[in-house]
Structure formats: structure tokens, C-alpha cells
Write an enzyme that holds these catalytic residues in place. Structure first.
Site, PDB file in Angstrom:
ATOM      1  N   GLU A 123       4.505   3.716  -5.126  1.00  0.00           N
ATOM      2  CA  GLU A 123       3.445   3.039  -6.135  1.00  0.00           C
ATOM      3  C   GLU A 123       4.057   2.992  -7.549  1.00  0.00           C
ATOM      4  O   GLU A 123       3.796   2.294  -8.304  1.00  0.00           O
ATOM      5  CB  GLU A 123       2.056   3.484  -6.252  1.00  0.00           C
ATOM      6  N   HIS A 133      11.645  15.148  17.621  1.00  0.00           N
ATOM      7  CA  HIS A 133      11.394  14.485  18.893  1.00  0.00           C
ATOM      8  C   HIS A 133      10.852  13.245  18.683  1.00  0.00           C
ATOM      9  O   HIS A 133      10.325  12.616  19.896  1.00  0.00           O
ATOM     10  CB  HIS A 133      10.698  15.295  19.615  1.00  0.00           C
ATOM     11  N   LYS A 162      -6.579  -6.771  -4.249  1.00  0.00           N
ATOM     12  CA  LYS A 162      -8.095  -6.551  -4.454  1.00  0.00           C
ATOM     13  C   LYS A 162      -8.954  -7.776  -4.887  1.00  0.00           C
ATOM     14  O   LYS A 162     -10.075  -7.915  -4.432  1.00  0.00           O
ATOM     15  CB  LYS A 162      -8.226  -5.534  -5.661  1.00  0.00           C
TER      16      LYS A 162
END
Length: 552
Positions: free
Chosen positions: A352, A383, A511
């Protein structure tokens, strides 16, 4: 002058062409003192950057780049409180929140040190009351569960730190973190909780963030179902915000509203009242140690010469790989289970901050900026995705964070953990040559035909870079230092890329569009106002919802 045409950049590009094929095996073979020369310390934190594809000349040219970009000047501007967040005309002073020596911290000519201290003391007082069971719910019962409602920096920092410092936390309270507006999250969180003994912290800088406020409204409704009257809410709701008027209008007692400042960005705010869940979990004394650790890193960053400055080294080595080797991702690999949320925290802090494509003058950049961060606890990652780190086509630089002991240290467990961490860093650097692979397979008793068949798969190129942080144990002070070192690394890279690391305009568009689409979904009428894909998805959603209604 454009960055890529600057003398330091041009020199680095020419140097890269000269050494791009150099293997770290050669560097270690030629220089027995490579490790002691290419390590730096902060307290008991050892930063080992010797396993990088750098020579003394590389580092010299990188420091030239840092000085050409005036990293030292920008550093002073930040600490002095100048408005380096130029698009919002704000200072960037999260460092003031952990200032331990009383040095004045000026915002618009005013020393904010006393103000910070007062708010911290209020936070400590409230945390003490909750931890000592003297804060009672509306029915007179003590609080047993604290739910932090926030998103982004109001969520990731407090959650990461409380998880990391779990051994130091009280066992009297359970902390929960709610950040997703998916109803499954709030339903799963509230399952098993009692309104009479639950306290909510609503953390939102603006107190208008849709995600946070939707969860806060549902939490308030849940409380009201069992508690008598709105007056009872004051025992169960707390706010942390820069908009206290909105918090009071929501129904929160003014005495239970804690302040944020606009000169502290959300992703740098865990040191402020946003850290209230941290204080509730680990107590004021340990929180002060967290601040002290960050302050020590601040002093190191501000005072150490560039050549011995850990955040500067972290940043420059990252620039070397991102902009010259073309690395597009960085792996964060903690070898401590309690740091399992650190990769997610650093994703926001870095991506960000530096996920920008225009510079401070508003021009589109013509070089790579912020990389993609990902990571996992070391053993689990081994793994999962370490296969790509070792033999994939992309070079992925990695940071390993390793404690020499844990809070509850079971020797055989921790020795195995250490062995894996050190072995992975060595394997990524060394790789395995054809000759070594053949020798190993012969030692295993394989015949020559099988060896020829398996050989391509048993060769590892190596030359994969890592940084290793090795420290005594993950205590509050050490964690504070580690977080602050990464904060400053991000800042230095932003300075070199000539971008503003402290705004986030890219978050705003989604938004705004979500707000518009929400209105359309509430109306429930098919739409044609968007592109064909968005129209189609909205309309199919409405169709599916209508089918559900008809079936009911």
C-alpha cells in the site's frame, strides 16, 4: 533528471551487466571474511546480508544512489515533521508515538509530545481496568472477550502484534479481530460470546469506512438484543478515531473515545491508540518495551551511517533486485509460529505504501516500484512454495526471521527449527551442481542409467539471495525494532523511487464504486449503467437472490 538516466543508476546498470552471472559460491570462496563484513547489528538483532549477489563495488554504487536521491535529507524531513505526504499535505510522524527521550516532536510548530503521552496514559488506564476486571459490563459482570472491529491498518497491526506476543498476554481475556464484512466472519466471531461480557473496540480513522461501520452496526444490534437500553452500550463500546463527533453520534460515551491524528497513517498506527488491543493483551509495561524497541530502530536509522544502516541496506538490496535483476516478488519467511501474521502485515505496509506508478511530480514512472510480498511460517512454506524458490524460473529474494530461542524453548524442537532455517538459506545460496548431484546419487546406490535420468531434476541453480535476521528471542522490544526496521526500509525505497509512500489513492476508487453498486443492489432492479460484464454480474446476482426468495 529521470531516475534511470541519473549517473548512479547508469553506473549500477553497467555494473549489473558485468556481474550478473557471478555466483555467490565464488564470492564466499574468494572472501573468508564475507560474513563479518556483510552483517550489521541493532542490539541483539544480527542482520546477515552476506548471502546476496553483491560485491563491495555493488554496495558502493548503491550508496551513491542513496546519496544522489538524498535519502539522508528526506529522512531528516520526516523526523522534523515536514509535510512529506505532499498529496495530503501532512507530516509523517508515527516515529513521534514511540519517542522515548522527550525530544520535541513538532507538528505545525507545536510540540505534540505531551498530547501523545496523555492519550497513551488514558489508553493504559482503560487497559488496566479491563485486565483487572474492574471494568464491568452493563449487568455488572467483568469483560471476558474483546472484539476489535477495524480494517487495514486498524486491524493488521494489532492482530499481528498480539499474536506475535502471545506468550506475554493475559489469559483472563480472549481477543478477537473482525475485519471482513462477509457475514460469516461476524457470525463466527460472535458464536459463543455473551453480550454481557463482550467489549467492542471500533477502530476507524474517519469513522465512515463502510466495512468497519457495517460490522459496528451489527455488533451494536447484537448488544441491544440482550442489554437494556442504549445507555447500557457505554459499557460495551469503545472507539479509536480521528472523528470523535461521529463516534459519539454512534452511541459511544465521549470518555471512551480515543484519538488518532492525521499525521499518522493507518498502516503505521499500531503505536497509537489503534494499539489498544495490544495493551489490553500484553499490558502497559510490555507495550512500552514494544515502543522502546521501535525507538531504538528509529535512532539507528537516523544516526547510523548509510554503510552500517540496516533499513538502508535492506532498501538498497531490494532496489538492486527489483530494478536491475527484475525481481517482482519478495518472500517473508518467519521461523517463529507466533509471527504467522507478519507476512500479511508487511504486505499492507509495503504494497500500500510503494505500489505506486506515478512519482512526486505526478509523472508516470518508467521503472518498477513496489514488489509483491508473500510469505508463510518457514516450516510450512518449505512444504509449499519453497520448491519455486529453489528451482523456479523466477528469482525471489527472501527474508528469514529466526529467534535463537523461544519463550517456551523445547530444545529438540528449537534445534530442529534452527537447522531448517539455516539449511534453507545455505541451500538457496549454494544450490547443487551436476557433480554434487551425481556423487550423491552414486552414494545412494543408484545405477548410472538412473543417475542420467534423474540428473536434471536433482540439480539446483542456487545463487538465490536471502537476508537473515537472527535475534535472541521474540520479546516486545525485539518485535518493535523489527517492525520499525521494515517501516524505514519502505520509506527509503519510496525516496529512491521518488514516490509518496504515505498516501493510498488507489484504495479510494473501489470504495466509491462499491458504494454506488450497493445502492443498486438495495434497489434490486436490473441495471445497464456499467460495462457489460459488471451489468451481467449484478443482474445475475439479483436473479439468484430472487430465486432464493421464491423458493422460500
Amino acid at each position: 533528471m529521470p531516475l534511470v538516466e541519473s549517473p548512479a543508476w547508469v553506473a549500477l546498470q553497467a555494473h549489473y551487466e558485468q556481474i550478473r552471472g557471478l555466483h555467490m559460491r565464488e564470492l564466499f570462496a574468494e572472501d573468508p571474511d564475507r560474513f563479518p563484513r556483510l552483517t550489521a547489528r541493532l542490539g541483539d538483532i544480527l542482520f546477515d546480508y552476506s548471502k546476496n549477489r553483491v560485491t563491495d563495488k555493488t554496495l558502493e554504487l548503491l550508496f551513491d544512489l542513496a546519496r544522489q536521491c538524498d535519502v539522508e535529507g528526506w529522512r531528516e524531513r520526516m523526523f522534523r515533521g515536514e509535510p512529506i505526504n505532499h498529496t495530503e499535505h501532512r507530516p509523517v510522524l508515527h516515529t513521534a508515538l514511540r519517542n522515548m527521550d522527550g525530544t520535541p516532536c513538532l507538528v505545525d510548530g507545536k510540540d505534540v509530545t505531551a498530547e501523545i503521552r496523555r492519550e497513551r496514559e488514558r489508553m493504559f488506564d482503560l487497559a488496566h481496568r479491563i485486565r483487572s476486571c474492574t471494568w464491568l459490563g452493563a449487568t455488572g459482570e467483568p469483560i471476558t472477550d474483546v472484539v476489535n472491529i477495524g480494517v487495514g491498518g486498524s486491524h493488521l497491526g494489532p492482530e499481528m502484534v498480539t499474536q506475535a506476543l502471545r506468550p506475554y498476554a493475559t489469559r483472563k481475556l480472549r481477543l478477537h479481530f473482525l475485519n471482513n464484512i462477509d457475514e460469516n466472519h461476524i457470525c463466527n466471531t460472535l458464536e459463543g460470546l455473551r453480550p454481557e461480557t463482550t467489549l467492542f473496540i471500533v477502530a476507524s480513522k474517519s469513522f465512515t469506512t463502510q466495512d468497519t461501520m457495517l460490522n459496528a452496526e451489527s455488533a451494536r444490534e447484537w448488544l441491544m438484543q440482550c442489554l437494556a437500553g442504549e445507555d447500557s452500550l457505554r459499557h460495551h463500546l469503545i472507539a479509536v478515531t480521528a472523528n470523535p463527533e461521529a463516534a459519539v453520534a454512534f452511541g459511544i460515551d465521549p470518555q471512551h473515545v480515543f484519538r488518532m491524528w492525521d499525521w499518522v497513517g493507518g498502516r503505521y498506527s499500531l503505536w497509537s491508540s489503534i494499539g489498544l488491543p495490544i495493551v489490553i493483551a500484553i499490558g502497559p509495561e510490555h507495550f512500552m518495551h514494544l515502543l522502546e524497541g521501535a525507538w531504538l530502530a528509529d535512532r539507528h536509522f537516523r544516526e547510523a551511517p548509510l554503510e552500517r544502516n540496516i533499513p538502508v541496506l535492506m532498501a538498497l538490496i531490494g532496489i538492486w533486485y527489483i530494478n536491475f535483476f527484475g525481481a517482482r516478488s519478495i518472500a517473508i519467511l518467519p521461523y517463529d509460529q507466533n509471527l504467522h501474521r507478519l507476512p500479511a502485515y508487511l504486505q499492507q505496509a509495503d504494497m500500500e505504501s510503494n505500489g505506486k506508478s506515478c512519482d512526486r511530480e505526478g509523472r508516470e514512472v518508467d521503472y518498477h516500484t513496489g514488489p509483491v510480498l508473500f510469505g508463510e511460517i518457514g516450516i510450512a512454506g518449505q512444504h509449499a512454495f519453497y520448491q519455486l524458490l529453489h528451482q523456479g524460473t523466477a528469482m525471489v529474494p527472501a527474508d528469514l526471521l529466526v529467534p535463537a530461542r523461544n519463550f517456551r524453548c523445547i530444545a529438540r524442537h528449537h534445534r530442529a527449527l534452527m537447522a531448517n532455517a539455516l539449511a534453507q538459506a545455505e541451500a538457496l545460496m549454494r544450490g547443487r551442481t551436476e557433480e554434487e548431484a551425481i556423487e550423491e546419487m552414486r552414494a545412494e546406490g543408484l545405477d548410472e542409467e538412473r543417475i542420467r535420468e534423474l540428473l536434471p531434476y536433482r540439480v539446483f541453480p542456487g545463487n538465490r539471495p536471502t537476508n537473515t535476521f537472527l535475534f535472541h528471542t521474540l520479546d516486545p522490544k525485539t518485535l518493535g525494532s523489527l517492525i520499525a526496521l521494515y517501516e524505514h526500509k519502505i520509506f527509503v525505497q519510496g525516496v529512491i523511487w521518488n514516490i509518496n509512500s504515505f498516501d493510498q489513492w488507489g484504495v479510494e476508487l473501489g470504495k466509491k464504486l462499491a458504494s454506488n453498486i450497493l445502492e443498486e443492489l438495495n434497489e434490486g432492479v436490473p441495471v445497464q449503467s456499467h460495462d457489460s460484464s459488471t451489468n451481467g454480474l449484478i443482474n445475475y446476482y439479483l436473479e439468484l437472490r430472487q430465486r432464493q426468495v421464491e423458493r422460500a
